[in-house]
Design an enzyme around this catalytic site. Structure first.
Site, PDB file in Angstrom:
ATOM      1  N   GLU A 161      50.105  44.228  49.827  1.00 53.66           N
ATOM      2  CA  GLU A 161      49.486  45.391  50.474  1.00 53.66           C
ATOM      3  C   GLU A 161      50.423  46.083  51.465  1.00 53.66           C
ATOM      4  OE1 GLU A 161      45.675  43.989  51.878  1.00 53.66           O
ATOM      5  OE2 GLU A 161      45.108  43.303  49.879  1.00 53.66           O
ATOM      6  N   ASN A 202      52.093  43.062  45.304  1.00 55.70           N
ATOM      7  CA  ASN A 202      50.681  42.996  44.935  1.00 55.70           C
ATOM      8  C   ASN A 202      49.876  43.918  45.841  1.00 55.70           C
ATOM      9  OD1 ASN A 202      48.593  41.490  43.356  1.00 55.70           O
ATOM     10  ND2 ASN A 202      47.922  40.784  45.370  1.00 55.70           N
ATOM     11  N   HIS A 238      40.227  45.134  42.362  1.00 60.85           N
ATOM     12  CA  HIS A 238      38.920  45.023  43.012  1.00 60.85           C
ATOM     13  C   HIS A 238      38.211  46.362  42.776  1.00 60.85           C
ATOM     14  CE1 HIS A 238      39.725  41.228  44.967  1.00 60.85           C
ATOM     15  NE2 HIS A 238      40.810  41.709  45.561  1.00 60.85           N
ATOM     16  N   GLU A 267      43.404  39.999  40.971  1.00 56.33           N
ATOM     17  CA  GLU A 267      42.266  39.634  41.837  1.00 56.33           C
ATOM     18  C   GLU A 267      41.001  40.337  41.345  1.00 56.33           C
ATOM     19  OE1 GLU A 267      43.075  40.133  46.015  1.00 56.33           O
ATOM     20  OE2 GLU A 267      45.199  39.623  45.799  1.00 56.33           O
ATOM     21  N   ASP A 269      37.554  41.769  40.292  1.00 56.97           N
ATOM     22  CA  ASP A 269      36.104  41.738  40.351  1.00 56.97           C
ATOM     23  C   ASP A 269      35.596  43.174  40.242  1.00 56.97           C
ATOM     24  OD1 ASP A 269      36.658  42.564  43.053  1.00 56.97           O
ATOM     25  OD2 ASP A 269      36.336  40.528  43.785  1.00 56.97           O
TER      26      ASP A 269
END
Length: 348
Positions: A161, A202, A238, A267, A269
């Site tokens: 990030e 990432n 995400h 990651e 979802d």
């Protein structure tokens, strides 16, 4: 692990019938349904899940974690606050527990994460550092952790990030003190400590082509041109139903592949505004199918990792008020429509 899979056959068969997928005769041992990992392996990909230490006391959860996936990411146990709680005092207990569990289950591990602005220990954030001081602290932290896990980690999220939504550098303690060069340094130090580990940048909200993913594309191109050891780009994925599906995901994966980088959905979802209903779960299933197909369509998209696999342990409700139901298994560890959509994509 085989006993675990046999225990799961009944639930899986019932779920397949409910989804309208015929299972034929009662499942015999030799007819066990393939796991997501086994289906992904047929495409040369992995299918993984994050996990965290507190939930490892949940034996049914742990059994499914150990049988369905072939790549594990420690959710918190390898972050700076956990691994160096006091300066120079390293503690790898939490990370070791997950790495050892994965190895016992013949699973690989994605290390997460070496350099991030969040979840830093107070000793690091509560004082001012000179550039030489912080550079030495950062190098020691990265190299001590990577050396500890040398040979046990498939890939590291080295810098996490690093950019804002508009593509400018995030004003982290590392950027403000060391400038943008901290990213290249972090990659070099990690590579020195474990030359065989894949090294990733990432981030979230980089699934679509846009200012933030453009910034990573430009940075990755520059780093590669300078010979900095960068091997992959992680797209957290995400996603949220209310914001729309990133329709340029496949194009985005492809342009990073053309730079000579692996990509991974790291990651995943897909959250929704609660309560969940049949329509939302159907849309969620489509998104899981679509992102799986996007990864399969790009040769250098090496795999997909769910940010834990069950709503029972999702991070979403604690961080997004009124949202949840983001994962392919529900809170009772039963597969949802998203699970069967993933299977359908992988079975093609």
């Amino acid at each position: 692990m085989r006993k675990t899979r046999l225990r799961l056959i009944g639930a899986l068969a019932a779920g397949l019938m409910a989804a309208g997928v015929g299972t034929g005769a009662p499942a015999q041992a030799q007819d066990e349904p393939a796991t997501l990992a086994e289906l992904a392996q047929q495409h040369g990909r992995y299918y993984g899940s994050a996990t965290d230490n507190p939930e490892l006391v949940d034996e049914p959860y742990k059994a499914l974690l150990g049988s369905e996936f072939d790549m594990i990411t420690p959710g918190n146990g390898q972050k700076w606050y956990a691994t160096e709680p006091q300066q120079g005092d390293f503690d790898f207990t939490l990370g070791d527990e997950i790495v050892n569990l994965a190895r016992a289950n013949h699973q690989r591990v994605r290390g997460h994460t070496l350099v991030w602005h969040s979840q830093l220990p107070d000793w690091l954030t509560s004082r001012e550092w000179t550039a030489p001081e912080l550079r030495a602290v950062l190098k020691k932290h990265i190299q001590t952790e990577v050396r500890h896990y040398r040979g046990k980690i498939y890939a590291w999220d080295v810098v996490n990030e690093a950019f804002n939504e508009d593509g400018t550098y995030r004003e982290t303690i590392f950027y403000k003190t060391l400038g943008p060069g901290y990213i290249a340094d972090a990659l070099r130090w990690a590579h020195q400590a474990d030359p065989k580990a894949k090294l990733y940048l990432n981030d979230y909200n980089v699934e679509a082509v846009g200012p933030k993913s453009d910034a990573y594309y430009k940075l990755a191109k520059e780093l590669k041109a300078r010979g900095v050891p960068l091997h992959g780009f992680g797209l957290q994925a995400h996603l949220a139903l209310q914001y729309g599906y990133p329709t340029t995901l496949e194009d985005n994966l492809r342009r990073f592949a053309k730079l000579g980088l692996d990509t991974a959905l790291t990651e995943v979802d897909v959250r929704m505004i609660l309560p969940a209903d049949e329509a939302k779960l159907a849309t969620q299933a489509e998104w899981y199918r679509d992102l799986t197909e996007a990864c399969l369509a790009v040769r250098r998209c090496v795999g997909i990792t769910l940010w834990d696999y069950t709503d029972k342990y999702s991070w979403i409700p604690a961080f997004f008020d009124g949202e949840g139901a983001a994962l392919p298994w529900d809170e009772q560890l039963q597969p949802k429509p998203a699970y069967f959509a993933i299977r359908e994509a992988l079975e093609k």
